[in-house]
Write a protein that holds these residues in place. Structure first.
Motif, PDB file in Angstrom:
ATOM      1  N   UNK A   6     -28.413  -2.146  46.854  1.00 51.04           N
ATOM      2  CA  UNK A   6     -29.240  -3.319  46.575  1.00 51.04           C
ATOM      3  C   UNK A   6     -29.434  -3.490  48.214  1.00 51.04           C
ATOM      4  N   UNK A   7     -28.561  -2.655  48.954  1.00 52.71           N
ATOM      5  CA  UNK A   7     -28.954  -3.079  50.436  1.00 52.71           C
ATOM      6  C   UNK A   7     -28.466  -4.470  50.954  1.00 52.71           C
ATOM      7  N   UNK A   8     -28.525  -4.712  50.228  1.00 52.89           N
ATOM      8  CA  UNK A   8     -27.688  -6.983  50.767  1.00 52.89           C
ATOM      9  C   UNK A   8     -26.506  -6.780  51.127  1.00 52.89           C
ATOM     10  N   UNK A   9     -25.343  -6.128  51.922  1.00 57.11           N
ATOM     11  CA  UNK A   9     -24.113  -6.174  52.100  1.00 57.11           C
ATOM     12  C   UNK A   9     -23.851  -7.688  51.962  1.00 57.11           C
ATOM     13  N   UNK A  10     -23.515  -7.964  50.669  1.00 50.47           N
ATOM     14  CA  UNK A  10     -22.763  -8.932  50.396  1.00 50.47           C
ATOM     15  C   UNK A  10     -23.003 -10.141  49.772  1.00 50.47           C
ATOM     16  N   UNK A  11     -24.621  -9.875  49.818  1.00 51.18           N
ATOM     17  CA  UNK A  11     -25.362 -10.981  50.375  1.00 51.18           C
ATOM     18  C   UNK A  11     -25.989 -10.867  48.256  1.00 51.18           C
ATOM     19  N   UNK A  12     -25.817 -10.373  47.302  1.00 57.35           N
ATOM     20  CA  UNK A  12     -26.437  -9.903  46.696  1.00 57.35           C
ATOM     21  C   UNK A  12     -26.677 -11.101  45.461  1.00 57.35           C
ATOM     22  N   UNK A  13     -27.318 -11.583  44.599  1.00 55.33           N
ATOM     23  CA  UNK A  13     -28.068 -12.799  43.935  1.00 55.33           C
ATOM     24  C   UNK A  13     -26.813 -13.052  42.878  1.00 55.33           C
ATOM     25  N   UNK A  14     -25.814 -12.276  41.994  1.00 51.68           N
ATOM     26  CA  UNK A  14     -24.288 -12.626  41.728  1.00 51.68           C
ATOM     27  C   UNK A  14     -23.536 -11.999  42.297  1.00 51.68           C
ATOM     28  N   UNK A  15     -23.622 -12.358  43.826  1.00 52.07           N
ATOM     29  CA  UNK A  15     -21.643 -12.524  44.160  1.00 52.07           C
ATOM     30  C   UNK A  15     -21.061 -11.670  43.057  1.00 52.07           C
ATOM     31  N   UNK A  16     -20.805  -9.951  43.547  1.00 50.26           N
ATOM     32  CA  UNK A  16     -20.512  -8.918  43.039  1.00 50.26           C
ATOM     33  C   UNK A  16     -19.981  -8.423  43.584  1.00 50.26           C
ATOM     34  N   UNK A  17     -20.570  -8.397  44.742  1.00 47.76           N
ATOM     35  CA  UNK A  17     -20.010  -7.014  46.296  1.00 47.76           C
ATOM     36  C   UNK A  17     -18.603  -7.746  46.863  1.00 47.76           C
ATOM     37  N   UNK A  18     -17.587  -7.768  46.049  1.00 50.86           N
ATOM     38  CA  UNK A  18     -16.632  -7.874  46.287  1.00 50.86           C
ATOM     39  C   UNK A  18     -16.104  -8.502  47.923  1.00 50.86           C
ATOM     40  N   UNK A  19     -16.803  -9.466  48.290  1.00 50.14           N
ATOM     41  CA  UNK A  19     -16.652  -9.885  49.299  1.00 50.14           C
ATOM     42  C   UNK A  19     -16.144 -11.399  49.172  1.00 50.14           C
ATOM     43  N   UNK A  20     -14.692 -11.540  49.458  1.00 51.07           N
ATOM     44  CA  UNK A  20     -14.129 -12.841  49.456  1.00 51.07           C
ATOM     45  C   UNK A  20     -14.352 -13.688  47.765  1.00 51.07           C
ATOM     46  N   UNK A  21     -14.312 -12.544  47.244  1.00 48.16           N
ATOM     47  CA  UNK A  21     -14.763 -13.421  46.366  1.00 48.16           C
ATOM     48  C   UNK A  21     -13.597 -14.165  44.943  1.00 48.16           C
ATOM     49  N   UNK A  22     -13.497 -15.294  44.348  1.00 45.09           N
ATOM     50  CA  UNK A  22     -12.958 -15.796  43.254  1.00 45.09           C
ATOM     51  C   UNK A  22     -12.997 -16.659  41.733  1.00 45.09           C
ATOM     52  N   UNK A  23     -12.324 -15.371  41.338  1.00 42.15           N
ATOM     53  CA  UNK A  23     -12.871 -16.405  39.561  1.00 42.15           C
ATOM     54  C   UNK A  23     -12.818 -17.514  39.093  1.00 42.15           C
ATOM     55  N   UNK A  24     -13.699 -17.662  38.808  1.00 43.55           N
ATOM     56  CA  UNK A  24     -13.331 -18.964  38.159  1.00 43.55           C
ATOM     57  C   UNK A  24     -13.233 -18.885  36.817  1.00 43.55           C
ATOM     58  N   UNK A  25     -11.757 -19.719  36.730  1.00 44.92           N
ATOM     59  CA  UNK A  25     -10.988 -19.020  35.462  1.00 44.92           C
ATOM     60  C   UNK A  25     -11.183 -20.161  34.979  1.00 44.92           C
ATOM     61  N   UNK A  26     -11.837 -21.804  35.303  1.00 43.25           N
ATOM     62  CA  UNK A  26     -12.298 -23.076  34.827  1.00 43.25           C
ATOM     63  C   UNK A  26     -13.958 -22.575  34.361  1.00 43.25           C
ATOM     64  N   UNK A  27     -13.911 -21.476  34.353  1.00 45.37           N
ATOM     65  CA  UNK A  27     -15.649 -21.961  34.057  1.00 45.37           C
ATOM     66  C   UNK A  27     -16.053 -22.232  32.085  1.00 45.37           C
ATOM     67  N   UNK A  28     -14.832 -21.612  31.626  1.00 42.34           N
ATOM     68  CA  UNK A  28     -15.854 -21.995  29.990  1.00 42.34           C
ATOM     69  C   UNK A  28     -15.128 -23.517  29.574  1.00 42.34           C
ATOM     70  N   UNK A  29     -14.070 -24.251  30.138  1.00 37.99           N
ATOM     71  CA  UNK A  29     -13.939 -25.517  30.208  1.00 37.99           C
ATOM     72  C   UNK A  29     -14.319 -26.464  30.636  1.00 37.99           C
ATOM     73  N   UNK A  30     -15.039 -27.782  29.901  1.00 35.98           N
ATOM     74  CA  UNK A  30     -15.848 -28.606  29.959  1.00 35.98           C
ATOM     75  C   UNK A  30     -14.713 -29.424  29.920  1.00 35.98           C
ATOM     76  N   UNK A  31     -15.512 -30.593  30.952  1.00 42.89           N
ATOM     77  CA  UNK A  31     -14.885 -31.733  31.278  1.00 42.89           C
ATOM     78  C   UNK A  31     -14.026 -32.324  29.888  1.00 42.89           C
ATOM     79  N   UNK A  32     -13.881 -33.449  30.408  1.00 46.26           N
ATOM     80  CA  UNK A  32     -13.657 -34.655  29.841  1.00 46.26           C
ATOM     81  C   UNK A  32     -14.265 -35.633  29.833  1.00 46.26           C
TER      82      UNK A  32
END
Length: 448
Positions: A17-43
């Motif tokens: 993609x030649x975006x050097x870590x700034x692609x739209x879906x943030x999946x070029x493995x540059x200090x990514x953090x897995x959001x394990x709370x994404x499927x949980x709704x707030x109280x």
């Protein structure tokens, strides 16, 4: 890489993609953090956390406050506060995990110093941002040329344009302080933009640029490692590694960060071992430790009079000798406590099926078959007039005589007295028969 722009194309080659870590879906493995709370709704009645994490070029991340209460998700391009103007970044994390990350980085969520997000980036903002990013590589080449012309001992490693294109930040590394006041004037005159110089360490430079380590994986500092702890040569000594700077140094020129990963395990294992500087007293002389094996619980000792001959002892035997030495008792020798290590015989596998041959998949070369096409008349005449060697001519003459003898002679009269020549003696064979002259048959003789 999971985004469609970085996926493989036909033939298995990556598109890039030649975006050097700034692609739209943030999946070029540059200090990514897995959001394990994404499927949980707030109280019910709980408001979402109003801060988000935004990433810029090469893993630079900042925290911003969503004062406008925009509906943001991971991968959205937003316009943020900058000095001066505004900057363009990509949202990498939202929700409660941002609170955890801010606590880890030492940023207070209630502080008024947290900058804010203006809006979601429009298409015009993205176009200006893309044009500014395309200028960075040719500008970096020219900036290095200007730095060399000023004879400054510095290395310009990266250039980052602000999202609106109003400012360029030059990242450089240097061993000492550098007076770059004249260099900044040349930069401003050459590039017609506001210039900011920022010095980074060698580890931070490797983290920004990225690369492949000696292990074959991407650098830890550019993918997940955020805090750089000091690494000493003692970490290599505890792990009994050779102090070879070419093997222990990473791409940054410093000691590898991975030397600290297993150091705690080695330190725990060495607690059950006697000190490496332990000296054993025997009747044959003193012995010093040469080597340790923490996995097998063995220690190698050698006499001070003969360092070339090593003796292998278990750590419990070493403790017994140390206990006797504390009571001022000398043991007879190390040979009484040493063990013999049986060397394992290497298994040699026979290549019975030829599976190790590199050419086993090559097709065998086919032999050329002689052509059976009839020759033209001109070539046939020329071939008959060729003078053959003596060996071939003898064979031809012998065949000719056999043919003559086989032909019936119709001109001679039939011999009625068949038994007349039956009683005649057979002719005697000559002692030294003379060889017959070769008969060469040509086409002209046949005509006659």
């Amino acid at each position: 890489m999971a985004c469609t722009s970085c996926s493989t194309s036909d033939g298995g080659a990556p598109k890039g993609c030649k975006n050097n870590g700034t692609c739209g879906t943030d999946s070029c493995n540059k200090l990514t953090v897995f959001d394990w709370l994404s499927n949980m709704s707030l109280p019910s009645g709980e408001a979402p956390f109003d801060c988000v994490e935004v990433r810029f070029k090469n893993g630079r991340k900042e925290f911003y406050r969503n004062t406008e209460k925009l509906t943001l998700s991971i991968g959205d391009i937003v316009a943020t506060v900058a000095s001066p103007g505004h900057d363009i970044g990509i949202v990498t994390l939202t929700g409660e995990l941002v609170r955890v990350q801010m606590k880890k980085k030492g940023v207070s969520p209630t502080s008024n110093e947290v900058p804010k997000i203006y809006r979601k980036a429009s298409q015009k903002d993205i176009d200006i941002w893309s044009v500014a990013r395309d200028k960075e590589e040719p500008m970096k080449v020219r900036a290095r040329e200007l730095a060399i012309s000023h004879k400054l001992e510095m290395k310009i490693s990266d250039i980052e344009f602000q999202g609106d294109g109003s400012k360029a930040t030059f990242y450089y590394t240097a061993n000492d302080r550098v007076d770059f006041r004249l260099l900044i004037k040349d930069f401003a005159k050459e590039f017609s933009t506001r210039v900011e110089m920022k010095q980074v360490g060698f580890r931070q430079e490797a983290a920004r640029l990225g690369g492949i380590g000696s292990c074959g994986r991407e650098l830890c500092c550019s993918t997940w490692l955020t805090d750089f702890r000091s690494v000493n040569t003692s970490a290599a000594r505890y792990q009994q590694l050779s102090l070879n700077p070419q093997k222990l140094a990473g791409q940054c020129g410093k000691l590898k960060c991975c030397l600290n990963y297993e150091l705690d395990t080695y330190m725990d294992a060495l607690k059950g071992f006697p000190d490496f500087d332990t000296r054993l007293v025997t009747e044959k002389g003193d012995a010093v430790c040469q080597k340790q094996d923490i996995f097998k619980g063995l220690m190698w000792f050698a006499y001070t009079s003969n360092y070339a001959n090593w003796h292998v002892l278990k750590i419990d035997k070493v403790r017994e000798i140390i206990a006797d030495n504390k009571q001022k008792i000398k043991v007879s020798s190390l040979e009484d406590y040493a063990i013999e290590i049986v060397e394992e015989i290497e298994k040699n596998f026979n290549n019975a099926m030829g599976q190790e041959s590199l050419t086993r998949f090559d097709q065998p070369k086919k032999k050329k078959k002689p052509s059976r096409k009839p020759k033209p008349a001109g070539e046939k005449v020329a071939a008959e007039n060729i003078i053959r060697p003596a060996s071939e001519s003898k064979i031809i003459s012998a065949k000719a005589t056999e043919k003559k003898q086989a032909r019936p002679n119709n001109n001679k009269k039939p011999n009625n007295n068949k038994n007349a020549n039956a009683n005649k003696p057979a002719p005697k064979a000559e002692a030294n028969p003379q060889p017959r002259k070769p008969i060469i048959i040509t086409k002209n003789e046949n005509k006659k």
